[in-house]
Design an enzyme around this catalytic site. Structure first.
Site, mmCIF file in Angstrom:
data_model
loop_
_atom_site.group_PDB
_atom_site.id
_atom_site.type_symbol
_atom_site.label_atom_id
_atom_site.label_comp_id
_atom_site.label_asym_id
_atom_site.label_seq_id
_atom_site.Cartn_x
_atom_site.Cartn_y
_atom_site.Cartn_z
ATOM 1 N N CYS A 24 0.867 -1.183 0.000
ATOM 2 C CA CYS A 24 0.000 0.000 0.000
ATOM 3 C C CYS A 24 0.908 1.238 0.000
ATOM 4 O O CYS A 24 2.130 1.130 0.172
ATOM 5 C CB CYS A 24 -0.857 -0.005 1.257
ATOM 6 S SG CYS A 24 0.174 0.022 2.740
ATOM 7 N N HIS A 53 5.475 -5.055 8.663
ATOM 8 C CA HIS A 53 5.476 -6.448 9.101
ATOM 9 C C HIS A 53 5.849 -7.378 7.955
ATOM 10 O O HIS A 53 4.989 -8.038 7.373
ATOM 11 C CB HIS A 53 4.083 -6.824 9.634
ATOM 12 C CG HIS A 53 3.850 -6.371 11.035
ATOM 13 N ND1 HIS A 53 2.618 -6.054 11.522
ATOM 14 C CD2 HIS A 53 4.709 -6.206 12.067
ATOM 15 C CE1 HIS A 53 2.719 -5.700 12.788
ATOM 16 N NE2 HIS A 53 3.975 -5.773 13.133
ATOM 17 N N HIS A 87 3.422 1.957 11.499
ATOM 18 C CA HIS A 87 2.289 1.726 12.414
ATOM 19 C C HIS A 87 2.032 2.897 13.353
ATOM 20 O O HIS A 87 0.992 2.954 13.987
ATOM 21 C CB HIS A 87 2.569 0.496 13.289
ATOM 22 C CG HIS A 87 2.684 -0.755 12.502
ATOM 23 N ND1 HIS A 87 3.862 -1.443 12.371
ATOM 24 C CD2 HIS A 87 1.762 -1.445 11.804
ATOM 25 C CE1 HIS A 87 3.655 -2.497 11.621
ATOM 26 N NE2 HIS A 87 2.404 -2.524 11.264
ATOM 27 N N HIS A 137 -1.386 -4.711 19.246
ATOM 28 C CA HIS A 137 -0.869 -4.361 17.910
ATOM 29 C C HIS A 137 -0.153 -3.005 18.013
ATOM 30 O O HIS A 137 -0.652 -2.089 18.688
ATOM 31 C CB HIS A 137 -2.019 -4.301 16.902
ATOM 32 C CG HIS A 137 -1.531 -4.155 15.495
ATOM 33 N ND1 HIS A 137 -1.162 -2.934 14.971
ATOM 34 C CD2 HIS A 137 -1.299 -5.063 14.519
ATOM 35 C CE1 HIS A 137 -0.752 -3.112 13.721
ATOM 36 N NE2 HIS A 137 -0.820 -4.396 13.423
ATOM 37 N N GLU A 139 -0.004 -0.486 16.138
ATOM 38 C CA GLU A 139 -0.826 0.686 15.796
ATOM 39 C C GLU A 139 -1.746 1.062 16.960
ATOM 40 O O GLU A 139 -1.961 2.253 17.244
ATOM 41 C CB GLU A 139 -1.654 0.399 14.535
ATOM 42 C CG GLU A 139 -2.437 1.629 14.095
ATOM 43 C CD GLU A 139 -3.365 1.367 12.925
ATOM 44 O OE1 GLU A 139 -3.007 0.582 12.015
ATOM 45 O OE2 GLU A 139 -4.461 1.946 12.921
ATOM 46 N N THR A 178 -6.629 0.865 11.504
ATOM 47 C CA THR A 178 -6.812 0.999 10.044
ATOM 48 C C THR A 178 -6.901 -0.341 9.311
ATOM 49 O O THR A 178 -7.294 -0.371 8.152
ATOM 50 C CB THR A 178 -5.631 1.772 9.433
ATOM 51 O OG1 THR A 178 -4.424 1.079 9.762
ATOM 52 C CG2 THR A 178 -5.568 3.199 9.927
ATOM 53 N N CYS A 208 -8.446 1.708 6.348
ATOM 54 C CA CYS A 208 -7.877 2.464 5.223
ATOM 55 C C CYS A 208 -8.296 1.873 3.884
ATOM 56 O O CYS A 208 -8.779 0.738 3.801
ATOM 57 C CB CYS A 208 -6.358 2.517 5.344
ATOM 58 S SG CYS A 208 -5.589 0.963 4.913
ATOM 59 N N SER A 236 0.984 -9.765 10.726
ATOM 60 C CA SER A 236 0.417 -8.658 9.943
ATOM 61 C C SER A 236 -1.101 -8.693 10.060
ATOM 62 O O SER A 236 -1.748 -9.641 9.605
ATOM 63 C CB SER A 236 0.851 -8.800 8.477
ATOM 64 O OG SER A 236 -0.050 -8.134 7.631
ATOM 65 N N SER A 237 -1.661 -7.653 10.677
ATOM 66 C CA SER A 237 -3.109 -7.631 10.929
ATOM 67 C C SER A 237 -3.894 -7.700 9.615
ATOM 68 O O SER A 237 -4.819 -8.494 9.478
ATOM 69 C CB SER A 237 -3.451 -6.354 11.693
ATOM 70 O OG SER A 237 -4.830 -6.186 11.779
HETATM 71 S S1 SF4 Z 1 -2.950 2.494 7.187
HETATM 72 FE FE1 SF4 Z 1 -3.383 1.394 5.304
HETATM 73 S S2 SF4 Z 1 -2.221 2.563 3.758
HETATM 74 FE FE2 SF4 Z 1 -1.365 3.081 5.765
HETATM 75 S S3 SF4 Z 1 0.306 1.611 6.096
HETATM 76 FE FE3 SF4 Z 1 -1.502 0.766 7.088
HETATM 77 S S4 SF4 Z 1 -2.354 -0.602 5.516
HETATM 78 FE FE4 SF4 Z 1 -0.969 0.810 4.468
#
Ligand code: SF4
Length: 326
Positions: A24, A53, A87, A137, A139, A178, A208, A236-237
């Protein structure tokens, strides 16, 4: 035996390639940030946590001179850059970097930063914040760490949403991780909205575009194949969610794999069709490696099943931009 005969003796296999898949814009930016920092400042460049990840990506950056650390206390004082992963990080991390006068570069994905900002706005307006996400996680740790302890309540499941007791039902807001399952999150949000009609949240969830598009692509392919492989890391989520989406869409054999060497051929013995996708942190070269492994055993035909085109691009962190070019 000629190559032609050997090929005709292999069983046929239709591979349906999900699109979009793989990297992404946030992951591309984070990897580019480390590579650009290595070019601009030389090695070593310190990176707090796996930049994304994916072991393959991490190893290739390590060979170029990146040093991955878990915490800032592993970074020596001095002028070496230290990069924060896509993250995002709790506020305490940049604060500590500033206190030590480290050269910090933030590669947090802008879509994660957007969630941090939303949470801060809600907090300033006196709202209690619910974060829908998975405990532990990076994030989630980063988003919760934007605000003082106790300001954000974590909700992981529909059951949590049914049991949640806010301080004041008129002062409530939600944000999300996300990389969640779009369907599970919609269920949790609808429970919260039903219980707390004045809860404030984003127009759509904070999931996202890349997570949403990759899940949609799997939904298109999974009902039509005998097995589905997701290329991605076990931590990896968004890759884990792709496996779940494939199963729920009716594909009974699914596997999350890092490399071709991880393929369990015994569970794939009788398949005639295979769906293939990759999480947002898995490079395309690993998808090709998996296709090659199947081509060695099957007479493969590869079809692209395309979804929406993605043209999202995030500029590099300011410190790394080439001013003339950008
Ligand atoms: S939020 Fe979405 S676009 Fe941003 S790094 Fe994570 S998976 Fe990729």
């Amino acid at each position: 035996m000629s190559a032609k005969n050997a090929n005709s003796e292999k069983p046929p296999l239709r591979i349906l390639l999900c699109a979009p898949r793989g990297f992404c814009a946030g992951v591309v930016r984070a990897i580019d940030a480390v590579e650009r920092a290595l070019e601009k400042y030389g090695a070593p460049v310190y990176v707090r946590h796996e930049i994304v990840h994916n072991k393959y990506v991490v190893e290739s950056l390590r060979r170029k001179g990146a040093v991955f650390v878990e915490e800032l206390d592993e970074v020596p004082n001095g002028d070496r850059p230290v990069i924060f992963s896509a993250h995002g990080v709790p506020k305490s991390v940049p604060d500590e970097a500033a206190r030590r006068n480290l050269f910090a570069i933030d590669a947090t994905c802008p879509l994660v930063t957007k969630v941090h900002r939303e949470a801060m706005v809600h907090f300033k307006r006196g709202r209690e914040i619910v974060l829908i996400g998975h405990a532990g996680h990076p994030e989630v740790i980063g988003t919760m760490g934007q605000l003082p302890a106790g300001a954000v309540a974590l909700i992981e499941t529909a059951q949590n949403a049914r049991a949640f007791l806010p301080r004041d039902i008129t002062q409530l807001a939600y944000v999300t991780q996300t990389t969640l399952s779009v369907d599970d999150t919609a269920e949790i949000v609808s429970i919260l909205r039903e219980r707390f009609p004045s809860i404030v949240g984003p127009h759509k969830e904070d999931i996202c575009y890349a997570t949403t598009n990759r899940q949609e692509a799997v939904k298109r392919v999974a009902p039509n194949v005998d097995a589905m492989i997701v290329v991605g890391a076990p931590n990896s989520s968004n890759s884990q969610r792709l496996c779940e989406v494939a199963e729920r869409s009716g594909c009974h054999i699914t596997a999350l794999l890092q490399r071709a060497a991880d393929i369990d051929w015994s569970i794939l013995r009788n398949i005639k069709s295979l769906g293939l996708t990759a999480g947002a942190s898995a490079p395309e070269v690993l998808v090709e490696e998996i296709i090659d492994a199947f081509a060695a055993r099957y007479r493969v035909s590869v079809e692209n099943v395309s979804g929406p085109a993605e043209d999202i691009f995030f500029p590099l962190p300011r410190e790394l931009r080439n001013d003339a070019a950008e």
